[in-house]
Design a protein around this motif. Sequence first.
Motif, mmCIF file in Angstrom:
data_model
loop_
_atom_site.group_PDB
_atom_site.id
_atom_site.type_symbol
_atom_site.label_atom_id
_atom_site.label_comp_id
_atom_site.label_asym_id
_atom_site.label_seq_id
_atom_site.Cartn_x
_atom_site.Cartn_y
_atom_site.Cartn_z
ATOM 1 N N ILE A 56 0.849 -1.195 0.000
ATOM 2 C CA ILE A 56 0.000 0.000 0.000
ATOM 3 C C ILE A 56 0.881 1.240 0.000
ATOM 4 N N GLU A 57 0.693 2.077 -1.010
ATOM 5 C CA GLU A 57 1.395 3.361 -1.089
ATOM 6 C C GLU A 57 0.570 4.390 -0.328
ATOM 7 N N LEU A 58 1.110 4.878 0.793
ATOM 8 C CA LEU A 58 0.375 5.837 1.612
ATOM 9 C C LEU A 58 0.609 7.281 1.176
ATOM 10 N N GLY A 59 1.714 7.518 0.487
ATOM 11 C CA GLY A 59 1.991 8.856 -0.009
ATOM 12 C C GLY A 59 2.691 9.748 0.996
ATOM 13 N N ARG A 60 2.777 11.040 0.642
ATOM 14 C CA ARG A 60 3.488 12.022 1.460
ATOM 15 C C ARG A 60 2.509 12.880 2.243
ATOM 16 N N GLY A 61 3.093 13.728 3.115
ATOM 17 C CA GLY A 61 2.284 14.627 3.934
ATOM 18 C C GLY A 61 2.703 14.534 5.382
ATOM 19 N N LEU A 90 -2.113 9.494 8.190
ATOM 20 C CA LEU A 90 -2.968 8.637 9.011
ATOM 21 C C LEU A 90 -4.440 8.815 8.653
ATOM 22 N N ALA A 91 -4.863 10.044 8.411
ATOM 23 C CA ALA A 91 -6.258 10.289 8.038
ATOM 24 C C ALA A 91 -6.573 9.631 6.702
ATOM 25 N N ARG A 92 -5.660 9.740 5.746
ATOM 26 C CA ARG A 92 -5.826 9.122 4.429
ATOM 27 C C ARG A 92 -5.911 7.598 4.565
ATOM 28 N N ARG A 102 -2.271 7.737 -3.147
ATOM 29 C CA ARG A 102 -1.720 9.046 -3.517
ATOM 30 C C ARG A 102 -2.638 9.842 -4.438
ATOM 31 N N HIS A 103 -3.786 9.289 -4.814
ATOM 32 C CA HIS A 103 -4.757 10.014 -5.625
ATOM 33 C C HIS A 103 -5.445 11.085 -4.776
ATOM 34 N N HIS A 104 -5.674 12.220 -5.390
ATOM 35 C CA HIS A 104 -6.248 13.344 -4.637
ATOM 36 C C HIS A 104 -7.686 13.066 -4.218
ATOM 37 N N ILE A 143 -11.251 3.711 -6.678
ATOM 38 C CA ILE A 143 -12.361 3.989 -5.780
ATOM 39 C C ILE A 143 -12.414 5.496 -5.546
ATOM 40 N N PRO A 144 -13.510 6.161 -5.929
ATOM 41 C CA PRO A 144 -13.592 7.615 -5.712
ATOM 42 C C PRO A 144 -13.756 7.932 -4.235
#
Length: 270
Positions: free
Chosen positions: A208-213, A219-221, A246-248, A262-263
């Motif tokens: 699972i790619e959680l991305g940056r931030g 954690l919220a994502r 990592r999708h917005h 998944i939107p």
Amino acid sequence: MARRAPAFTPSPSPLPGDVRLMHVTANALYVLAGLALAALAVNLAMRMPAFSLRAIRIEGDVLRNSVSTIRANAAPKLAGNFFTADLVRGKHAFESVPWVRQAIVKRVWPNRLAVRLEEHRPAAVWGGGDSATDRLVNTYGEVFEANIGDVEDDSLPTLSGPDGSSMHMLSMLNRLKPGFERLDARIDALALSGRGSWRVELDTGAEIELGRGSDDEVLARTDRFIGTLTQVTSRFQRPLEYADLRHHDGYAVRLKGITTVIPSAKERKN
């Protein structure tokens, strides 16, 4: 009867300056000689065989090493007797023993040392940095060298990230764990890239790619993803293989044999 005049006692003549100087010098020499003799006596007493170190008492954590192994590793690095032993050097000697995190060394009259040890408690395997040596992360987030074989049955997760990031990564691991436990999954590996992007590998084999931030943003994502994933896997009856958060406005998943996007909840409402 006539009164007798009081007798007159002449005051002693002051000593010449050179005689007074001789007296002062002689007194100073006597004092210095006494101090030298006292120092010599103390020095000789300190070197008496009775004060040679005869025993080392080891207390505290000795789960990973036996007492005999600890003594064999540290004792050759100790020097001196009860009075002259360098306790700082002794502390470093014991802390150089594998698995020892901290040592407190004290003198015990008249010829012993008492050592209290704290061992590292492993929390993860460290896969970061350029070193090829086996390294672990303890519960304080500190990296230390140890034999990985000693913990092969402990099912420790692996942390991989830039040097100096182990404490931050351990904190993030502990914050992510409860969420994935809701999916009956365990984090096998957590990675942090040089650009600050997080990736998780689960014991199910999913990545699972959680991305940056910030930590809170990641954690919220992740929490939003976990909250909706079971709906997707239940619908298609396929296990998760890969997810990209990592999708917005949502996330992409790959189930076994199926790929979909998944939107976000906001998009679904629109």
